[in-house]
Design a protein around this motif. Structure first.
Motif, PDB file in Angstrom:
ATOM      1  N   TYR A 266     -16.700  -8.640   6.639  1.00  0.00           N
ATOM      2  CA  TYR A 266     -16.522  -7.444   5.836  1.00  0.00           C
ATOM      3  C   TYR A 266     -15.038  -7.125   5.664  1.00  0.00           C
ATOM      4  N   ILE A 267     -14.289  -7.186   6.758  1.00  0.00           N
ATOM      5  CA  ILE A 267     -12.844  -6.954   6.677  1.00  0.00           C
ATOM      6  C   ILE A 267     -12.196  -7.957   5.742  1.00  0.00           C
ATOM      7  N   ASP A 268     -12.579  -9.220   5.872  1.00  0.00           N
ATOM      8  CA  ASP A 268     -11.988 -10.276   5.045  1.00  0.00           C
ATOM      9  C   ASP A 268     -12.231 -10.028   3.559  1.00  0.00           C
ATOM     10  N   SER A 269     -13.366  -9.421   3.241  1.00  0.00           N
ATOM     11  CA  SER A 269     -13.688  -9.179   1.828  1.00  0.00           C
ATOM     12  C   SER A 269     -12.922  -8.005   1.242  1.00  0.00           C
ATOM     13  N   LYS A 270     -12.358  -7.142   2.091  1.00  0.00           N
ATOM     14  CA  LYS A 270     -11.731  -5.909   1.595  1.00  0.00           C
ATOM     15  C   LYS A 270     -10.220  -5.818   1.863  1.00  0.00           C
ATOM     16  N   LEU A 271      -9.756  -6.476   2.898  1.00  0.00           N
ATOM     17  CA  LEU A 271      -8.354  -6.316   3.312  1.00  0.00           C
ATOM     18  C   LEU A 271      -7.422  -7.120   2.409  1.00  0.00           C
ATOM     19  N   ILE A 272      -6.375  -6.460   1.940  1.00  0.00           N
ATOM     20  CA  ILE A 272      -5.331  -7.150   1.178  1.00  0.00           C
ATOM     21  C   ILE A 272      -4.406  -7.849   2.172  1.00  0.00           C
ATOM     22  N   LYS A 273      -4.234  -9.168   2.005  1.00  0.00           N
ATOM     23  CA  LYS A 273      -3.435  -9.930   2.958  1.00  0.00           C
ATOM     24  C   LYS A 273      -1.995 -10.102   2.449  1.00  0.00           C
ATOM     25  N   ASN A 274      -1.062 -10.061   3.385  1.00  0.00           N
ATOM     26  CA  ASN A 274       0.323 -10.457   3.087  1.00  0.00           C
ATOM     27  C   ASN A 274       0.986 -10.888   4.386  1.00  0.00           C
ATOM     28  N   GLU A 275       2.281 -11.175   4.333  1.00  0.00           N
ATOM     29  CA  GLU A 275       2.969 -11.729   5.499  1.00  0.00           C
ATOM     30  C   GLU A 275       3.104 -10.749   6.656  1.00  0.00           C
ATOM     31  N   ASN A 276       2.838  -9.466   6.407  1.00  0.00           N
ATOM     32  CA  ASN A 276       2.960  -8.464   7.472  1.00  0.00           C
ATOM     33  C   ASN A 276       1.688  -8.293   8.299  1.00  0.00           C
ATOM     34  N   ILE A 277       0.616  -8.902   7.830  1.00  0.00           N
ATOM     35  CA  ILE A 277      -0.660  -8.768   8.531  1.00  0.00           C
ATOM     36  C   ILE A 277      -1.227 -10.149   8.807  1.00  0.00           C
ATOM     37  N   LYS A 278      -1.475 -10.430  10.069  1.00  0.00           N
ATOM     38  CA  LYS A 278      -2.022 -11.724  10.475  1.00  0.00           C
ATOM     39  C   LYS A 278      -3.488 -11.534  10.854  1.00  0.00           C
ATOM     40  N   PHE A 279      -4.370 -12.107  10.047  1.00  0.00           N
ATOM     41  CA  PHE A 279      -5.807 -11.941  10.256  1.00  0.00           C
ATOM     42  C   PHE A 279      -6.552 -13.190   9.803  1.00  0.00           C
ATOM     43  N   LYS A 332     -12.108   3.025   6.824  1.00  0.00           N
ATOM     44  CA  LYS A 332     -10.978   3.928   7.038  1.00  0.00           C
ATOM     45  C   LYS A 332      -9.720   3.145   7.424  1.00  0.00           C
ATOM     46  N   LEU A 333      -9.881   2.184   8.308  1.00  0.00           N
ATOM     47  CA  LEU A 333      -8.748   1.352   8.725  1.00  0.00           C
ATOM     48  C   LEU A 333      -8.219   0.523   7.565  1.00  0.00           C
ATOM     49  N   ILE A 334      -9.112  -0.147   6.849  1.00  0.00           N
ATOM     50  CA  ILE A 334      -8.708  -1.043   5.754  1.00  0.00           C
ATOM     51  C   ILE A 334      -7.991  -0.264   4.658  1.00  0.00           C
ATOM     52  N   ASN A 335      -8.492   0.898   4.324  1.00  0.00           N
ATOM     53  CA  ASN A 335      -7.869   1.687   3.248  1.00  0.00           C
ATOM     54  C   ASN A 335      -6.418   2.024   3.568  1.00  0.00           C
ATOM     55  N   ILE A 336      -6.152   2.380   4.806  1.00  0.00           N
ATOM     56  CA  ILE A 336      -4.756   2.701   5.208  1.00  0.00           C
ATOM     57  C   ILE A 336      -3.885   1.446   5.154  1.00  0.00           C
ATOM     58  N   LEU A 337      -4.393   0.337   5.678  1.00  0.00           N
ATOM     59  CA  LEU A 337      -3.604  -0.894   5.669  1.00  0.00           C
ATOM     60  C   LEU A 337      -3.347  -1.368   4.239  1.00  0.00           C
ATOM     61  N   ASN A 338      -4.318  -1.213   3.368  1.00  0.00           N
ATOM     62  CA  ASN A 338      -4.143  -1.673   1.988  1.00  0.00           C
ATOM     63  C   ASN A 338      -3.108  -0.847   1.237  1.00  0.00           C
ATOM     64  N   VAL A 339      -2.987   0.440   1.601  1.00  0.00           N
ATOM     65  CA  VAL A 339      -1.944   1.277   0.980  1.00  0.00           C
ATOM     66  C   VAL A 339      -0.562   0.707   1.338  1.00  0.00           C
ATOM     67  N   PHE A 340      -0.383   0.320   2.607  1.00  0.00           N
ATOM     68  CA  PHE A 340       0.894  -0.285   3.018  1.00  0.00           C
ATOM     69  C   PHE A 340       1.114  -1.615   2.329  1.00  0.00           C
ATOM     70  N   ASN A 341       0.060  -2.403   2.202  1.00  0.00           N
ATOM     71  CA  ASN A 341       0.192  -3.719   1.612  1.00  0.00           C
ATOM     72  C   ASN A 341       0.541  -3.675   0.140  1.00  0.00           C
ATOM     73  N   SER A 342       0.150  -2.597  -0.515  1.00  0.00           N
ATOM     74  CA  SER A 342       0.403  -2.488  -1.964  1.00  0.00           C
ATOM     75  C   SER A 342       1.786  -1.951  -2.295  1.00  0.00           C
ATOM     76  N   LYS A 343       2.531  -1.546  -1.262  1.00  0.00           N
ATOM     77  CA  LYS A 343       3.880  -0.993  -1.493  1.00  0.00           C
ATOM     78  C   LYS A 343       4.865  -2.101  -1.807  1.00  0.00           C
TER      79      LYS A 343
END
Length: 343
Positions: A266-279, A332-343
């Motif tokens: 579920y996380i993999d389907s929603k989380l925006i990935k970039n170099e700041n997040i290792k998952f 709730k967690l993913i939404n916050i992380l995705n806001v950071f990832n989109s900056k």
């Protein structure tokens, strides 16, 4: 921050509730009602502890049941339990020092299997020349199944290049892979197919498996050697109620492992990935390198693991996903992380 009860998916700090993404209870067992009931049932049967040596004339069938389950689950010929993962590491290393000419370590390894004068397998990205010479000797390679700060099982393919003159024993610490990786959480032991003489796994059972203790698994000959060590004979065994619970909880482990797997997908389907997040979708840890992320999450009533292993090292920000987290927790967690990832 101090809490007054087990930190599951929700913890209370200063009379305020937070979502909790820390710890190591990957399968969510310490707060699982069915699992707790098994533990209580087995305490009533086997008592709260048993201080006798495993070599005494009275043998408890709890050890037979639990160790048979572990061997079959790990897909090893034999397994033995001890009181902790650290003791498991000490016993393995004490036995191997008797006939190992040289120890080598692959990446950073846990203290449980560290030994003085161990040499790195890789130097500047290349195989240590000591591993390529023609000297006939017994060597031991030490590795964590999932190295620190990583989210995937270690790549052991480089070991195929070691000189055929070396008789190789491989020791894998699976404290953070047993119950998580592999078929139904069997770990990586059974998937290791290398030109080696012997493979040995050890693990803490206090992570995914929810009880205090440790396990060593290998071929029957090596496990028998462990059982004959003075340290093993002199020490009390793992709590028999906990060992019995390992065997009795087989179906619960399957259910919780499936829940964890679904949460990671579920996380993999929603989380925006970039170099700041290792998952990675197969592993329940997310490492974050975003400045002030712990403060931002706390402001949103989310607590993650934040610590440092060594005094002068950098802080580690680690999100731990468990089988007990609900979809709304993850959203709730993913939404916050995705806001950071989109900056």
């Amino acid at each position: 921050m101090k809490v007054t009860q087990f930190p599951d998916r929700i913890i209370e700090i200063d009379q305020e509730q937070y979502l909790y993404f820390g710890g190591t209870a990957y399968l969510g067992l310490p707060k699982n009602t069915m699992f707790q009931e098994l533990v209580v049932k087995n305490i009533l049967r086997w008592g709260t502890t048993y201080g006798s040596s495993r070599s005494a004339n009275i043998k408890l069938t709890a050890y037979d049941d639990g160790e048979l389950f572990l061997a079959q689950h790990i897909k090893a010929a034999a397994a033995v339990t001890v009181s902790s993962g650290m003791l498991a590491g000490k016993l393995v290393m004490d036995e191997l020092r008797k006939d190992t000419a040289c120890f080598f370590h692959l990446q950073e390894i846990h203290t449980a299997i560290k030994t003085p004068n161990s040499l790195p397998v890789l130097i500047n990205g290349k195989l240590n020349t000591r591993l390529l010479d023609n000297a006939v000797e017994k060597i031991t390679i030490l590795a964590d199944a999932v190295p620190s700060h990583q989210t995937k099982a270690i790549d052991l393919s480089i070991l195929k290049e070691i000189s055929s003159c070396k008789e190789i024993t491989l020791v894998i610490d699976e404290s953070h892979s047993l119950g998580i990786l592999g078929e139904k959480g069997s770990g990586i032991y059974s998937s290791i197919h290398l030109p080696i003489q012997r493979k040995i796994m050890l693990a803490s059972l206090g992570k995914a498996f929810g009880v205090t203790g440790g396990v060593i698994a290998s071929d029957t000959s090596f496990i028998n050697r462990i059982k004959n060590l003075d340290t093993f004979v002199s020490a009390a065994g793992m709590n028999p109620a906990f060992v019995q619970t390992l065997a009795d909880a087989e179906e619960i482990y399957k259910i919780q492992h499936q829940k964890l797997t679904e949460n990671l997908k579920y996380i993999d389907s929603k989380l925006i990935k970039n170099e700041n997040i290792k998952f990675d979708k197969t592993y329940p840890l997310i490492y974050i390198e975003i400045e002030s992320i712990t403060e931002v999450l706390k402001e949103n009533n989310i607590i993650i693991a934040n610590f440092r292993y060594q005094e002068n090292s950098k802080d580690i920000n680690r999100i731990v996903v468990t089988a007990n987290h609900l979809k709304e927790d993850l959203d709730k967690l993913i939404n916050i992380l995705n806001v950071f990832n989109s900056k």
